[in-house]
Design an enzyme around this catalytic site. Sequence first.
Site, PDB file in Angstrom:
ATOM      1  N   HIS A 123       0.843  -1.383  -0.148  1.00 46.01           N
ATOM      2  CA  HIS A 123       0.070  -0.002   0.040  1.00 46.01           C
ATOM      3  C   HIS A 123       0.797   1.177  -0.065  1.00 46.01           C
ATOM      4  O   HIS A 123       1.685   1.402   0.775  1.00 46.01           O
ATOM      5  CB  HIS A 123      -0.998   0.055   1.139  1.00 46.01           C
ATOM      6  CG  HIS A 123      -2.089  -0.863   1.165  1.00 46.01           C
ATOM      7  ND1 HIS A 123      -3.193  -0.773   1.533  1.00 46.01           N
ATOM      8  CD2 HIS A 123      -2.143  -2.100   0.350  1.00 46.01           C
ATOM      9  CE1 HIS A 123      -4.185  -1.674   1.358  1.00 46.01           C
ATOM     10  NE2 HIS A 123      -3.465  -2.641   0.646  1.00 46.01           N
TER      11      HIS A 123
ATOM     12  N   TYR B 270      -9.021   5.590   8.343  1.00 47.38           N
ATOM     13  CA  TYR B 270      -9.093   5.876   9.660  1.00 47.38           C
ATOM     14  C   TYR B 270     -10.062   6.883   9.899  1.00 47.38           C
ATOM     15  O   TYR B 270      -9.873   8.078   9.324  1.00 47.38           O
ATOM     16  CB  TYR B 270      -7.710   6.424  10.270  1.00 47.38           C
ATOM     17  CG  TYR B 270      -6.710   5.213  10.362  1.00 47.38           C
ATOM     18  CD1 TYR B 270      -6.506   4.496  11.588  1.00 47.38           C
ATOM     19  CD2 TYR B 270      -5.957   4.875   9.008  1.00 47.38           C
ATOM     20  CE1 TYR B 270      -5.398   3.571  11.552  1.00 47.38           C
ATOM     21  CE2 TYR B 270      -4.962   4.002   9.240  1.00 47.38           C
ATOM     22  CZ  TYR B 270      -4.809   3.312  10.514  1.00 47.38           C
ATOM     23  OH  TYR B 270      -3.689   2.272  10.496  1.00 47.38           O
TER      24      TYR B 270
ATOM     25  N   PRO C 286      -3.610   0.093  19.090  1.00 44.27           N
ATOM     26  CA  PRO C 286      -3.566  -0.233  17.691  1.00 44.27           C
ATOM     27  C   PRO C 286      -3.488   0.771  16.701  1.00 44.27           C
ATOM     28  O   PRO C 286      -3.624   0.475  15.491  1.00 44.27           O
ATOM     29  CB  PRO C 286      -4.579  -1.603  17.385  1.00 44.27           C
ATOM     30  CG  PRO C 286      -5.501  -1.018  18.654  1.00 44.27           C
ATOM     31  CD  PRO C 286      -4.695  -0.277  19.674  1.00 44.27           C
TER      32      PRO C 286
ATOM     33  N   LYS D  92       1.632  -0.225  15.360  1.00 45.76           N
ATOM     34  CA  LYS D  92       2.730  -0.476  15.670  1.00 45.76           C
ATOM     35  C   LYS D  92       3.341  -1.489  16.421  1.00 45.76           C
ATOM     36  O   LYS D  92       4.248  -1.735  16.848  1.00 45.76           O
ATOM     37  CB  LYS D  92       3.321   1.021  16.393  1.00 45.76           C
ATOM     38  CG  LYS D  92       3.372   2.071  15.474  1.00 45.76           C
ATOM     39  CD  LYS D  92       4.207   1.982  14.228  1.00 45.76           C
ATOM     40  CE  LYS D  92       4.292   3.287  13.089  1.00 45.76           C
ATOM     41  NZ  LYS D  92       4.632   2.833  12.105  1.00 45.76           N
TER      42      LYS D  92
ATOM     43  N   TYR E 154       4.477   6.488   9.860  1.00 42.90           N
ATOM     44  CA  TYR E 154       3.604   5.512   9.714  1.00 42.90           C
ATOM     45  C   TYR E 154       4.145   4.354   8.879  1.00 42.90           C
ATOM     46  O   TYR E 154       3.870   3.203   9.169  1.00 42.90           O
ATOM     47  CB  TYR E 154       2.500   5.903   8.530  1.00 42.90           C
ATOM     48  CG  TYR E 154       1.129   4.740   8.535  1.00 42.90           C
ATOM     49  CD1 TYR E 154       0.374   4.977   9.594  1.00 42.90           C
ATOM     50  CD2 TYR E 154       1.131   4.034   7.411  1.00 42.90           C
ATOM     51  CE1 TYR E 154      -0.618   3.726   9.333  1.00 42.90           C
ATOM     52  CE2 TYR E 154       0.015   3.321   7.290  1.00 42.90           C
ATOM     53  CZ  TYR E 154      -1.063   3.185   8.232  1.00 42.90           C
ATOM     54  OH  TYR E 154      -2.027   2.185   8.270  1.00 42.90           O
TER      55      TYR E 154
END
Length: 389
Positions: A72, A200, A292, A296, A384
Amino acid sequence: MKTQVAIIGGGPAGLLLSQLLDLHGIESVVLERRSRDYVLSRIRAGVLEQGTVDLLRAADVGARMDRQGEIHDGVEISWHDERLNIDIKDLTGRGVMVYGQTEVTQDLYNARDERGGTVLHEAEVTAIEGIEGDGVTVHFTHEGEAKTLTADFVAGCDGFHGPSRKAIPESHRQEFERAYPFGWLGLLSETPPAAPELIYAAHDRGFALCSMRSPTLSRYYVQVSLSEKLEDWPAERFWDELRTRIPADVAETLVTGEPLEMSIAPLRSFVSEPMRHGRLFLAGDSAHIVPPTGAKGLNLAASDVYYLHRAFDRFYNHGTSEGLDAYSETALSRVWKCERFSWWMTSMLHDFPETGAFERRMQRAEFEYLQMSETARKSFAENYVGLPY
């Protein structure tokens, strides 16, 4: 039994450490208190940082991941119906790999089997002795018998509730914790993902996440109160709530199905310092927990294993303890930065019971800053995709 490194915990951290040590000619024995089937039934994370991907390849367990995993290059954050796509590949030159933790664990089990690694299941550790002395003795029960494993060192990869961290005297450890006043209700379904990238979603009713494990397997979450009970959430209620919290255009095309698994997980941030005491070294969830939100948890365990296996390699194959001596400080430096990112994402996207008008406006301002500032998006992307080891 006798070995060089005793590893407590047969999840991905312990198995990966054992595999890497083996490739460097270092003996290890893994003690796992659960059965293999139980370990493989645990539904966990599915987003791998580039550093984790590279480490799995270095451990000779990356072939199936490279075939079946999905790379991704971006991620989405939404605020009600507003959608912000952050092109992490364009901003950092790297992407992330979507490949489930269950699959990683299966690959590691296969690799240990192929190399004849010793992994004892349903082995309950009852005591760890000698961590401040010249050698370690691990007492455990296995197949109804009390047994011992002597080793030069012990690696505690046994999670938050395992015995390893507790073997460090309280006078020598300091714990930092933030327990969040909510949890994530997760649903796994054999349906196509809601969108090409993870979403998100921030909403007045609470956070939601649209994730995936494969092109045909999706994982969804909604924020719930810690007082909620799983039996009060039939699949239809879950899907209705998810549709409410995600952007309308995504909700319209959402494919629903019967859940393969549902569970509620509380959220916490936790760090125990130091990560080394004498001959005992902690790695993964035994030393730290992250919410979560930032994906990580598994990745932090992988970076711990990276530092630790290199330290053991330098000790056994190059005759220096420098890496072992520096392990805790080196690992914790990265741990705290990842804790910060996970805490920040959690704070920005979730509805807190104590959130007032001012705090809600601050959350909105964070989202708008990401919209307007490439610098902010680059900082997000850098964290990220994973900070360097």
